[in-house]
Structures are given as structure tokens and as C-alpha cells.
Design a protein around this motif. Structure first.
Motif, PDB file in Angstrom:
ATOM      1  N   HIS A 168       0.843  -1.199   0.000  1.00 39.19           N
ATOM      2  CA  HIS A 168       0.000   0.000   0.000  1.00 39.19           C
ATOM      3  C   HIS A 168       0.872   1.240   0.000  1.00 39.19           C
ATOM      4  O   HIS A 168       1.876   1.303   0.711  1.00 39.19           O
ATOM      5  N   LYS A 169       0.483   2.234  -0.798  1.00 35.96           N
ATOM      6  CA  LYS A 169       1.095   3.546  -0.760  1.00 35.96           C
ATOM      7  C   LYS A 169       0.079   4.551  -0.247  1.00 35.96           C
ATOM      8  O   LYS A 169      -1.045   4.619  -0.756  1.00 35.96           O
ATOM      9  N   GLY A 170       0.468   5.345   0.732  1.00 37.77           N
ATOM     10  CA  GLY A 170      -0.431   6.344   1.296  1.00 37.77           C
ATOM     11  C   GLY A 170      -0.226   6.443   2.786  1.00 37.77           C
ATOM     12  O   GLY A 170      -0.110   5.416   3.467  1.00 37.77           O
ATOM     13  N   GLY A 171      -0.204   7.650   3.316  1.00 38.81           N
ATOM     14  CA  GLY A 171       0.036   7.824   4.735  1.00 38.81           C
ATOM     15  C   GLY A 171      -1.180   8.150   5.552  1.00 38.81           C
ATOM     16  O   GLY A 171      -1.099   8.202   6.786  1.00 38.81           O
ATOM     17  N   PHE A 172      -2.350   8.366   4.901  1.00 39.29           N
ATOM     18  CA  PHE A 172      -3.495   8.897   5.634  1.00 39.29           C
ATOM     19  C   PHE A 172      -4.780   8.092   5.449  1.00 39.29           C
ATOM     20  O   PHE A 172      -5.804   8.455   6.026  1.00 39.29           O
ATOM     21  N   ALA A 431       3.706  11.144 -11.591  1.00 41.63           N
ATOM     22  CA  ALA A 431       3.500  10.046 -10.639  1.00 41.63           C
ATOM     23  C   ALA A 431       3.010  10.573  -9.302  1.00 41.63           C
ATOM     24  O   ALA A 431       2.122   9.976  -8.667  1.00 41.63           O
ATOM     25  N   ALA A 432       3.572  11.696  -8.847  1.00 45.10           N
ATOM     26  CA  ALA A 432       3.147  12.274  -7.574  1.00 45.10           C
ATOM     27  C   ALA A 432       1.696  12.731  -7.638  1.00 45.10           C
ATOM     28  O   ALA A 432       0.923  12.548  -6.685  1.00 45.10           O
ATOM     29  N   ARG A 433       1.309  13.308  -8.761  1.00 45.59           N
ATOM     30  CA  ARG A 433      -0.073  13.769  -8.903  1.00 45.59           C
ATOM     31  C   ARG A 433      -1.049  12.597  -8.902  1.00 45.59           C
ATOM     32  O   ARG A 433      -2.094  12.649  -8.243  1.00 45.59           O
ATOM     33  N   THR A 434      -0.706  11.554  -9.611  1.00 49.63           N
ATOM     34  CA  THR A 434      -1.574  10.375  -9.654  1.00 49.63           C
ATOM     35  C   THR A 434      -1.754   9.795  -8.256  1.00 49.63           C
ATOM     36  O   THR A 434      -2.871   9.454  -7.840  1.00 49.63           O
ATOM     37  N   TRP A 436      -1.274  11.346  -5.305  1.00 48.62           N
ATOM     38  CA  TRP A 436      -1.962  12.292  -4.424  1.00 48.62           C
ATOM     39  C   TRP A 436      -3.464  12.264  -4.660  1.00 48.62           C
ATOM     40  O   TRP A 436      -4.254  12.230  -3.709  1.00 48.62           O
ATOM     41  N   GLU A 437      -3.879  12.233  -5.897  1.00 49.14           N
ATOM     42  CA  GLU A 437      -5.311  12.212  -6.195  1.00 49.14           C
ATOM     43  C   GLU A 437      -5.946  10.891  -5.793  1.00 49.14           C
ATOM     44  O   GLU A 437      -7.082  10.861  -5.306  1.00 49.14           O
ATOM     45  N   ALA A 438      -5.221   9.789  -5.974  1.00 49.51           N
ATOM     46  CA  ALA A 438      -5.762   8.487  -5.554  1.00 49.51           C
ATOM     47  C   ALA A 438      -5.944   8.448  -4.045  1.00 49.51           C
ATOM     48  O   ALA A 438      -6.961   7.941  -3.535  1.00 49.51           O
ATOM     49  N   GLU A 439      -4.968   8.989  -3.330  1.00 50.34           N
ATOM     50  CA  GLU A 439      -5.080   9.001  -1.868  1.00 50.34           C
ATOM     51  C   GLU A 439      -6.193   9.938  -1.411  1.00 50.34           C
ATOM     52  O   GLU A 439      -6.918   9.637  -0.455  1.00 50.34           O
ATOM     53  N   TYR A 440      -6.362  11.058  -2.104  1.00 54.82           N
ATOM     54  CA  TYR A 440      -7.445  11.977  -1.764  1.00 54.82           C
ATOM     55  C   TYR A 440      -8.794  11.276  -1.934  1.00 54.82           C
ATOM     56  O   TYR A 440      -9.677  11.377  -1.055  1.00 54.82           O
ATOM     57  N   HIS A 441      -8.984  10.551  -3.020  1.00 56.10           N
ATOM     58  CA  HIS A 441     -10.239   9.822  -3.214  1.00 56.10           C
ATOM     59  C   HIS A 441     -10.448   8.802  -2.104  1.00 56.10           C
ATOM     60  O   HIS A 441     -11.577   8.619  -1.614  1.00 56.10           O
ATOM     61  N   ILE A 471      -9.198  19.951 -10.048  1.00 56.48           N
ATOM     62  CA  ILE A 471      -9.326  19.141  -8.838  1.00 56.48           C
ATOM     63  C   ILE A 471     -10.583  19.530  -8.063  1.00 56.48           C
ATOM     64  O   ILE A 471     -11.324  18.668  -7.576  1.00 56.48           O
ATOM     65  N   ALA A 472     -10.850  20.831  -7.959  1.00 55.02           N
ATOM     66  CA  ALA A 472     -12.054  21.266  -7.245  1.00 55.02           C
ATOM     67  C   ALA A 472     -13.312  20.746  -7.913  1.00 55.02           C
ATOM     68  O   ALA A 472     -14.251  20.289  -7.242  1.00 55.02           O
ATOM     69  N   THR A 473     -13.334  20.788  -9.223  1.00 55.70           N
ATOM     70  CA  THR A 473     -14.491  20.273  -9.955  1.00 55.70           C
ATOM     71  C   THR A 473     -14.654  18.778  -9.729  1.00 55.70           C
ATOM     72  O   THR A 473     -15.773  18.275  -9.513  1.00 55.70           O
TER      73      THR A 473
END
Length: 783
Positions: A168-172, A431-434, A436-441, A471-473
Motif C-alpha cells: 500500500h502507498k499512502g500515509g493517511f 507520478a506524484a499527482r496520480t 496524491w489524487e488516488a489518496e485523496y479519493h 481538482i475542485a471540480t
């Protein structure tokens, strides 16, 4: 939050929290705590000394810390807590599993923390290794066994009995694995490796930075890193067909709770959802797993900070008429939106505007860093908000465990949830954007059913910013039931406003400054304040603390803070501001801006006085005084109301503002000098500017506290200096500065100044202050 100036020295003051305050908070579990399935920890393990001791530091169990069930909105009675003492090792980042584990760590406290028993710096060159054994209770036979992690920062790989079961990747965000195929029927071994590059990688890190774990000078607004497992690890038996998540959205329009029962292995099964209150069923409905199920909740009792009522929810999976899985949960019936209120766009809770007053909450602890020592501690910061009269909290670029959201839901606090930022000053790669957005979801999915959570804050002050509007949309489409803030601090630090979302969010220190709503977005003050007071004996690094504005005494701190809240109520709220976030609820490491000290041992401010100021602010939004309006587009003269001087008017002379006697026999020039065109505020359309009658294009503005007549240079600063908000006064109106709320246009000795109650300048003299700052808007001397 952006950097602050260095502090000045202070005398010290101390007031301990009373026994009825934070020290008296007790933990409350949603369900019975799981029994740790392994033997007690070896006596050789011990915690390290904490830089500061909280009221809960010494209450942490060695072998069963944080024993409460960790997932309050998806509960089952059978579970086993794996928190406690694990074998531990640190290797190079590219190394394989070590042959021996030479240390022990108390999970779920990160190795940088004292409560872990390790307390040392972890770098981007390290890999963490955790190991422990467990046995599966015999009464779980015939069910699947799931291994759950609340959160682990950042790249985690898990093996059970030598077989990798997942990565797993993600800290939160939480993650879990079905480990049934790997179990051996006896003693099982789980091994976890974690690699965390913190700010040297491209992932979401929030405020974490690789620093010395011992108190030290510097650090600014960034703090000690938190690497590895930092939330509860547990086992849970489930049926082959079982519920994995409940997505619950209240719909007040038709008095229903819309529920999606997310499930695994549930093909051909039926989901049934029951909502009850006090043991009485109020509604039930069935449907397919993963589909919307609308449960009727007649005459719903609405959730709000004043009445945080929660309904009980039960979701079941049925095979025909047989229940194969059943989980408990809760929900609150509430709505959040933006709407016009008295022609100003405002956030509305349950269809009504209530001013949201809260603090910036970093979620750091001197003993556990990212992990609160106990559940009572986790609750305590939220309880402190309630005790101080706040109704909102902004969780600042960190995502807390699910029990934190449970306490916010239970106590009644509106939550603004930041997505943790990537490192500052960098443009993230693809890669960082992908990631970050996956973790946000994943974070949105994990907390989308919490009634307290009313706004997603995507980015902060431009840290790692990109694609703000897109991103806001997308966030709004992914969770349309909440407000979206595309950028907190759009006016700060090189941030770029996406231009969309539900709010426009400024950061103003000390503030509260001037934030104006637009035709499409409500106005919020995402950060302000930062008033500093260092308490001797309660500093992380004695003498190292900083603030945005040091205070000279406790009395000054209370007067200044309450003055800021009063300024918002009197000036900014009527001018269109709808929410404010004070920096901050507690000191954090070398930040001394807190209302409480970092160790939570001292409340710095007068609790009763702050609560009264917050309550007055909230009440003013619920029952607003009639707005003070001036006739825009018309010429008027401003007459003094101070007894003995009521024949004087505000006029300009040699570009400075004065008061002078004007009457029918006055010269045409004097009459023209004393006439002003009232126009819509240059910096805030809910306020006003005053254009000279005989010098069109020049306006009344303040500069270095002196009020003067100047030509507009088109700058944002000029527009703000030349904008005045009208406040009711006896016999006239008071004109408060739009960018220095709480300071008023005042005449004194025939000169006109920007004066502040309690200020230290000669023009702040308290004698006849209110009368001198009240002006009668009269017919113009020069029409």
C-alpha cells in the motif's frame, strides 16, 4: 499557515486546566474493545522520556494501547487488537527482511515518538520493519480473517507467515487484506515493512519534515516527521459475503438517508438498512449492494453543533432471508450548501446561515507526535473547542483516525478537512499527482459518511499546487454533498486560485482583514490570529517559540483575541464574511500561537470570556441586526456627533482629513471639501468608499493611521485602505476599516485618524471614543 517573525521575550503566566476541564475527559468506546491475542510485552521494553508530558502520557497501556474499536461507522462485535509491543528493526531503504529484529516498538506510535520506545530520527535512507505473532480465536472458525491498518506512513508491504499479502502507498488512508489463505491454524507471524521518504519524496506529507526528534531551535511551521504505523492494527472475522463500507448521505428534501452498502463477495445478496433512534426503528429499506438505498427518516431530528443528534444504523447482507453479515453504524441528518442570505452568498447548515468560528488544528502531540496517547486525549482537543465556544475545526493538512471524526460527530463540531499537502516549493510530477489524487479519493471514501465533515479543503497556500480548478471540480463531483475549497489562502505565498469551488478563502495575519464574497463563492477567513504567549515550564524548546504577534501579558492576549472575535462580529460578518479559522488551538513544537500549551496542561485564555465572544458571534449570524446601508451613488456630508462639536463636518485640506465647522455662510470651497460621493466599496461590495466631490477619483483612505484623500493607484492595498464598513452607532454610523476591522474612523483635535479601542496611540484615547467614531450621514453641502 506561513512563517512568522521571531518572538520577543515575555514574562510567564500559568493556569492549570481544572479537573472539570480537559483532565476529566474519559474515553468512550463505540463497541467493546478487542482482546489482544498475544502475550503481554516483555518487561525489557520501556517508553523513552517525552519532551513534554500530556495528562495522558502515563496512561498508555504497554501491551494494549488504544483499545477502542477503531472504526465507529462500521462496527462488528468480534475483533482482535494487534496494538502493543512488536519486534522492530531499521535497515537501509533497499534491504530485504532482516534476519533478526533487535529492538521493540509499541504500535501504533511512530518510531520518532517517545511513546514508541524508539524516539529517533528516520530518514529517506531507512526502511522500517515490524514483526509480531498472533493466534486466531477458535470461535472465528469458518469465517474469513481480515488484517486492518488504520494508517501507515508511507509505503507499506505486509507478509503473513512468509507470504506477501499486499502493498500500500499512502500515509493517511486505511487498508486491509484478507489473510485467510495464509493462516496456519496455530501461531502466525505478520511482518510489515515501511519506507517513508517524508519531504524528500513526492507524496503527501502535510507538516512533516525530517528533523531531530529532540526539541531544538527552529523548525518554524513544520514539525517532526511521523514514519511507519501510526494508527491501530487489528484482526476481524467476516463472512465470505461481507460489508466493506457504508456511504451515507442525508437528504433533507425528502427526509431520507441514502445509503450505499459497499460489499465484497455479495453477488446475488440483498442489502438491508435499518435506521433507529433510542432502540425504536424509524425506517428500513432494502436493495442491491452498491446501489442507492433510500431509508425514510420521517420528521428527522437535524444534526447541528447545537444538537449533534445521531441515528443508529444497521446494515445487513441477506442470502434469501438469512443474515450473512451485519454491521453497526450511525448517521446524522443534516445538509450543507451555499445560498443567498440577505443578498450575500453564505454557507447554510440545514438551510440556515450560522457563522462558522473555529481554529486551525494540527493534530500533533509531544509524546505521540501523529498519534494521540489515548482516546480521551484524541477527544480532548475537540472538547476544548466546545468549551471555548467554537462550532468548527479546520483539520490542517493531516487526516485523523476515524475515532476523531466520531468525537466530532458526537460532540457537534463542523469539520473542514484538508487534504495533506505535498512539499512546498515543488511542482509535483505525473507520478506524484496520480498518487496524491488516488489518496485523496481514498480519504474522501473513508470519511464521506461523517455528518460533522462539511468541507473538503483541496490545497493550502500553493504548497505543491497544480490543476486547482480541475481538482475542485472533480472533488465536488465525487462528493457533491459537501462544500469544496479549491485553495485555502488564495491571497498568500504565491498560491494560484482555481477560481471555482464554494468559497473564497484568505489568510490574513493577524487580521481579520478583508475577505469579500463574490457572486459565486462565499467568503471565509481560512487562517488569522497567531497571537503568541509562552508559558514557562510548558515550552517544547524553552525560549524557542515564535508567534505572529507576541503579547505582553495574559490580559493583553485575552483582550487582543476577544477583540479580533468582536471585530469579526461587528465589522466582517455584516460585510459578508461567513467563517473564520483562528491559528491555533494548541502550541505545536516551536509555535507558540496556541490557546492551549502543546502539552495540553495549560489553557492560556479566559475560557468563559472567549466562549461568550464566540457565542455572540454565532448568535449575531442567526439573528442579525438590520444591515446598516448608505445611499450609494449620492453625495453626502459626514457630521460629527460628539456633543459640543455637532456643527463640524469631515473635510479634506491639503490631502489630509480634518473636521471643521460648516454652515450656510461657509465658502463654496469648504462646502465642496466637506462633500463626499458614497460609492460601493472598492475592496468589498458590501462596504463603502467615499469619493471626493471636488477631486473625482480620489478617496478617503487611511495610511499610517492618518485618514487622508488620495488618488487611487489601482492597487489592492489602496482599495482596501479606502474601503469602510458601516456599523450601527447611536445617532449615526461608525465606519470601520475593511482591512483593519475593529479600527474606526475617528476625529480627535480636529484631525481624523484610524483609531483602535485600547490602542496605544494618542488618537486611541478612550475618552469619548464611541462618540468620536460615530458620524451622521447628512445632506450634502455641495450637491
Amino acid at each position: 499557515m506561513h512563517p512568522a517573525p521571531a518572538p520577543r521575550s515575555r514574562t510567564w503566566w500559568r493556569r492549570l486546566v481544572s479537573g472539570t476541564g480537559l483532565l476529566a475527559l474519559l474515553a468512550t468506546a463505540v463497541v467493546g474493545a478487542g482482546t489482544a491475542p498475544a502475550a503481554a510485552a516483555p518487561t525489557a521494553w520501556a517508553p523513552k522520556p517525552s519532551p513534554m508530558t500530556t495528562p495522558w502520557t502515563n496512561q498508555v497501556s504497554v501491551d494494549n494501547p488504544l483499545p477502542e474499536y477503531p472504526r465507529p461507522q462500521l462496527t462488528r462485535p468480534d475483533w482482535a487488537n494487534l496494538n502493543g509491543i512488536w519486534d522492530f528493526a531499521v535497515t537501509g531503504r533497499d534491504a530485504g527482511q532482516p534476519s533478526s529484529f533487535s529492538e521493540q516498538i509499541r504500535v501504533p506510535f511512530v518510531p520518532e515518538s517517545a511513546l514508541s520506545g524508539i524516539k529517533r530520527k528516520i530518514t529517506e535512507n531507512d526502511k522500517l520493519w515490524y514483526k509480531r505473532t498472533f493466534t486466531v480465536p477458535s470461535n472465528w472458525n469458518g469465517r474469513r480473517v481480515v488484517l486492518n491498518f488504520g494508517a501507515s506512513d508511507w509505503q507499506s508491504t505486509v507478509w503473513v507467515n512468509g507470504t506477501q499479502v499486499g502493498a500500500h502507498k499512502g500515509g493517511f488512508d486505511s487498508f486491509s487484506y484478507d489473510i485467510t489463505p495464509q493462516l496456519n491454524g496455530g501461531t502466525n507471524t505478520v511482518v510489515v515493512s515501511v519506507f517513508d521518504p517524508t519531504q524528500t519524496g513526492g507524496q503527501a506529507v502535510g507538516k512533516q519534515r525530517i528533523n531531530d526528534v529532540n526539541p531544538h531551535a527552529g523548525g518554524g511551521i513544520f514539525y517532526t516527521a511521523a514514519s511507519g504505523i501510526w494508527q491501530t492494527v487489528w484482526l476481524e472475522p467476516v463472512a465470505a459475503a461481507h460489508v466493506t463500507r457504508l456511504d451515507m448521505t442525508p437528504n433533507l428534501g425528502n427526509s431520507t438517508l441514502r445509503v450505499k452498502v459497499q460489499a465484497a463477495g455479495a453477488s446475488g445478496r440483498t442489502a438491508r438498512v435499518t435506521v433507529s433512534s433510542g432502540g425504536t426503528v424509524v425506517g428500513t429499506a432494502s436493495g442491491a449492494p452498491g446501489a442507492d438505498i433510500s431509508v425514510s427518516v420521517p420528521n428527522p431530528r437535524l444534526w447541528s453543533p447545537d444538537d449533534p443528534f445521531l441515528y443508529d444504523v444497521r446494515a445487513e447482507l441477506l442470502d434469501g432471508t438469512t443474515v450473512v453479515d451485519s454491521v453497526g453504524s450511525y448517521a446524522g441528518m443534516r445538509s450543507i450548501a451555499v445560498a443567498k442570505v440577505d443578498n450575500i452568498l453564505r454557507p447554510v447548515l440545514n438551510g440556515k446561515f450560522v457563522f462558522q468560528t473555529g481554529t486551525l488544528d494540527q493534530g500533533y502531540w509531544p509524546d505521540g507526535i501523529y498519534t494521540a496517547p489515548t482516546d480521551a486525549a484524541l477527544k480532548s482537543d475537540l472538547q476544548a473547542h466546545k468549551d471555548l465556544g467554537f462550532n468548527m475545526v479546520r483539520k490542517h493538512i493531516k487526516v485523523e483516525p476515524q475515532r476523531w471524526f466520531y468525537w466530532a460527530d458526537k460532540l457537534g463540531l463542523l469539520v473542514w478537512q484538508d487534504m495533506p499537502a505535498m512539499d512546498t516549493g515543488k511542482t509535483p510530477d505525473g507520478a506524484a499527482r496520480t498518487q496524491w489524487e488516488a489518496e485523496y479519493h481514498a480519504v474522501i471514501d473513508q470519511h464521506r459518511s461523517s455528518p460533522s465533515l462539511v468541507m473538503w479543503v483541496n490545497q493550502n497556500e500553493g504548497w505543491g499546487q497544480y490543476d486547482q480548478a480541475r481538482i475542485a471540480t472533480e472533488v465536488k463531483a465525487y462528493d457533491p454533498s459537501r462544500l469544496v475549497n479549491n485553495m485555502s489562502g488564495v491571497n498568500c505565498c504565491g498560491s494560484v486560485d482555481g477560481g471555482n469551488g464554494d468559497v473564497v478563502d484568505n489568510h490574513i495575519y493577524v487580521g481579520p482583514g478583508n475577505t469579500a464574497p463574490t457572486a459565486t463563492r462565499a467568503a471565509v477567513l481560512g487562517e488569522f490570529g497567531g497571537l503568541g504567549w509562552k508559558v514557562s515550564g510548558h515550552e517544547w524548546y524553552p525560549g524557542g517559540g515564535f508567534s505572529y504577534e507576541d503579547q505582553s501579558s495574559v490580559s493583553a492576549l485575552n483582550n487582543r483575541f476577544v477583540g479580533l472575535l468582536d471585530a469579526i462580529r461587528v465589522g466582517q460578518l455584516p460585510a459578508g464574511l461567513s467563517a473564520s479559522v483562528y491559528t491555533e488551538i494548541t502550541d505545536v513544537e516551536n509555535e507558540a500561537n496556541g490557546l492551549l500549551t502543546y502539552d495540553r496542561q495549560v489553557v492560556k485564555v479566559d475560557t468563559a470570556r472567549v466562549k461568550a465572544a464566540n457565542q455572540a458571534l454565532i448568535q449575531a449570524s442567526k439573528t442579525p441586526a438590520p444591515p446598516v446601508t448608505l445611499p450609494t451613488g449620492q453625495y453626502k456630508s459626514l457630521r460629527v456627533t460628539t456633543p459640543g462639536h455637532t456643527n463640524k463636518y469631515l473635510r479634506h485640506s491639503e490631502a489630509l482629513a480634518y473636521t471643521a465647522v460648516v454652515d450656510g455662510g461657509s465658502s463654496a470651497l469648504l462646502k465642496s471639501d466637506a462633500t463626499w460621493k458614497v460609492v460601493t466599496g472598492l475592496a468589498n461590495r458590501n462596504c463603502y468608499s467615499f469619493e471626493s466631490r471636488n477631486y473625482p477619483g480620489e478617496y478617503l483612505r487611511h495610511r499610517d493611521f492618518r485618514v487622508r484623500r488620495d488618488a487611487s493607484d489601482g492597487s489592492a492595498l489602496f482599495k482596501a485602505d479606502a474601503t469602510w464598513c458601516a456599523v450601527a452607532g447611536t445617532g449615526g454610523v461608525r465606519l470601520t476599516s475593511a482591512n483593519l476591522p475593529g479600527s474606526y474612523m475617528r476625529h480627535i483635535d480636529s484631525e481624523v485618524w484610524l483609531a483602535t479601542p485600547g490602542g496605544g496611540h494618542a488618537w486611541d484615547n478612550p475618552a469619548t471614543f464611541t462618540e468620536d467614531t460615530t458620524w451622521s450621514v447628512d445632506a450634502p453641502w455641495a450637491p
